[in-house]
Design a protein around this motif. Structure first.
Motif, short mmCIF file in Angstrom:
data_model
loop_
_atom_site.label_atom_id
_atom_site.label_comp_id
_atom_site.label_asym_id
_atom_site.label_seq_id
_atom_site.Cartn_x
_atom_site.Cartn_y
_atom_site.Cartn_z
N SER A 1 0.77 -1.23 0.04
CA SER A 1 0.05 -0.02 -0.06
C SER A 1 0.94 0.95 -0.02
O SER A 1 1.75 1.35 0.83
N ARG B 1 -2.34 -1.18 -3.31
CA ARG B 1 -3.39 -0.23 -2.90
C ARG B 1 -2.72 1.23 -3.02
O ARG B 1 -1.49 1.14 -2.52
N ALA C 1 -3.94 5.23 -1.43
CA ALA C 1 -4.69 5.97 -0.52
C ALA C 1 -4.22 7.21 -0.44
O ALA C 1 -3.22 7.51 0.04
N GLU D 1 -5.84 -0.66 -6.49
CA GLU D 1 -7.00 -0.40 -5.58
C GLU D 1 -6.88 1.11 -5.12
O GLU D 1 -5.99 1.14 -4.45
N CYS E 1 -8.24 3.35 -2.46
CA CYS E 1 -8.98 3.21 -1.09
C CYS E 1 -9.29 4.73 -0.54
O CYS E 1 -8.57 5.60 -0.68
N GLU E 2 -10.26 4.57 0.15
CA GLU E 2 -10.75 5.75 0.78
C GLU E 2 -10.55 6.36 1.99
O GLU E 2 -10.58 7.47 2.54
N THR E 3 -9.86 5.51 2.90
CA THR E 3 -9.46 5.67 4.10
C THR E 3 -8.03 4.79 4.33
O THR E 3 -7.67 4.04 3.82
N ASP F 1 -7.31 3.03 6.82
CA ASP F 1 -7.65 1.92 7.36
C ASP F 1 -7.91 1.01 6.23
O ASP F 1 -7.32 -0.49 6.44
N GLN F 2 -8.63 1.22 5.49
CA GLN F 2 -8.74 0.40 4.20
C GLN F 2 -7.46 0.04 3.21
O GLN F 2 -7.37 -1.04 2.96
N ALA F 3 -6.72 0.95 3.32
CA ALA F 3 -5.54 0.73 2.63
C ALA F 3 -4.36 -0.10 3.40
O ALA F 3 -3.74 -0.83 2.65
N ARG G 1 -5.00 -2.51 6.03
CA ARG G 1 -5.64 -3.92 6.61
C ARG G 1 -4.75 -4.95 5.59
O ARG G 1 -5.21 -4.99 4.33
#
Ligand code: CP
Length: 307
Positions: A157, A184, A186, A202, A204-206, A208-210, A212
């Motif tokens: 990420s 990812r 973000a 991908e 990601c919007e946050t 945490d999403q990026a 995890r």
């Protein structure tokens, strides 16, 4: 003298797959103590933007290979009298400089210079605006490989100011070509990229999403020098929402490594304790930077004119 065209390193996209593999393997071998042969070449560092890591590591790399190095002090050079970059390059070439390491705030300036200056010398892009930073991407990939991580197993990420980051642009291009398992990105909406090929990535919007489950997280500095001051994010708020601290890192894989190309802003995009912690590869990146730049200079030297 048999003239061979000067070889350039302008971006990742122009490199052959075999060259990328050669540079990664060679940097890894040099880091493990492989021998080198002295190279008769003169390198000029021409930096129109500040730098610590890139400038010093290119200088150290050249010196370790027995090359001569000239650091041009721009405020005392004839560029202050209006000399064009192309004229500076051809002037240096006429004095026997074989390779220019160029950092410039203007995106695309190194590519333009390669077209203007022709093949009289090699050009190495040490970062052009928000464009490309190929040697950084290569040293980052070499750092990852030195950890014994295989590309298909990587869940990587990249978080922060992707829009203005030449490191992210070159890294994304390289990591996809190397077959990264999952990629990812973000950051705040206003710092996400425009006009970038995001296939296979991908968004990601946050934070945490990026993060995890990631096993490598690369944090990026906010490139304030490439934004209007009015658009600068508030540092405290940015750290709360996008800064890597213990809470967010706990969401990543247990063995997650943390990377950052530097310079870091502690307490903004990364907590100081994480930058200095056991999962941090930041100084490994810096160390690998010298070996990767040695590998790059050796590769450029192969294409210098031969007697
Ligand atoms: N990563 C990087 O390019 O750092 P410098 O600006 O210090 O060269």
């Amino acid at each position: 003298m048999t003239e061979r065209p000067g070889r350039h390193l302008l971006d990742i996209e122009a490199l052959e797959d075999d060259t990328i593999r050669h540079l990664l393997n060679r940097a890894g071998a040099l880091a493990a103590g492989a021998d080198t042969n002295p190279i008769d070449m003169t390198v000029a560092n021409l930096f129109f933007e500040p730098s610590t890591r890139t400038r010093v590591s290119f200088e150290l790399a050249a010196l370790r290979l027995g090359m001569r190095v000239i650091n041009i002090e721009l405020d005392r050079s004839s560029s202050t009298k209006g000399e064009s970059l192309a004229d500076t390059a051809t002037t240096l070439s006429a004095m026997g400089v074989n390779c220019i390491v160029l950092r410039h705030p203007e995106t695309g300036r190194c590519h333009a210079l390669a077209a203007e200056a022709g093949n009289s010398l090699s050009l190495l892009n040490a970062g052009d605006g928000s464009g490309h930073h190929p040697s950084q991407a290569l040293l980052d990939a070499a750092t990852i490989e030195a950890q014994g991580l295989a590309w298909p197993d990587l869940d990587l990420s990249i978080v922060g100011d992707i829009r203005h980051s030449r490191v992210a642009r070159s890294g994304l291009a390289l990591f996809r070509r190397l077959g990264v398992g999952r990629l990812r990105i973000a950051g705040p909406a206003e710092l996400l990229p425009e006009g970038l090929d995001l296939s296979g990535i991908e968004v990601c919007e946050t934070l945490d999403q990026a993060i995890r489950g990631a096993n490598v997280v690369m944090m990026l500095r906010i490139q304030r020098e490439r934004m209007d001051q009015a658009g600068w994010p508030d540092s405290t708020r940015y750290h709360r929402e996008w800064g890597l601290g213990d809470r967010a890192l706990a969401l990543a894989a247990p063995d997650c490594r943390v990377m950052h190309p530097g310079p870091i802003n502690r307490g903004v995009e990364i907590a100081g304790s994480i930058a200095d912690g056991s999962r941090s590869l930041i100084l490994e990146q810096v160390r690998m930077g010298v070996y990767m730049r040695m590998a790059i200079l050796e590769w450029l030297a192969e294409a210098q004119p031969v007697p």
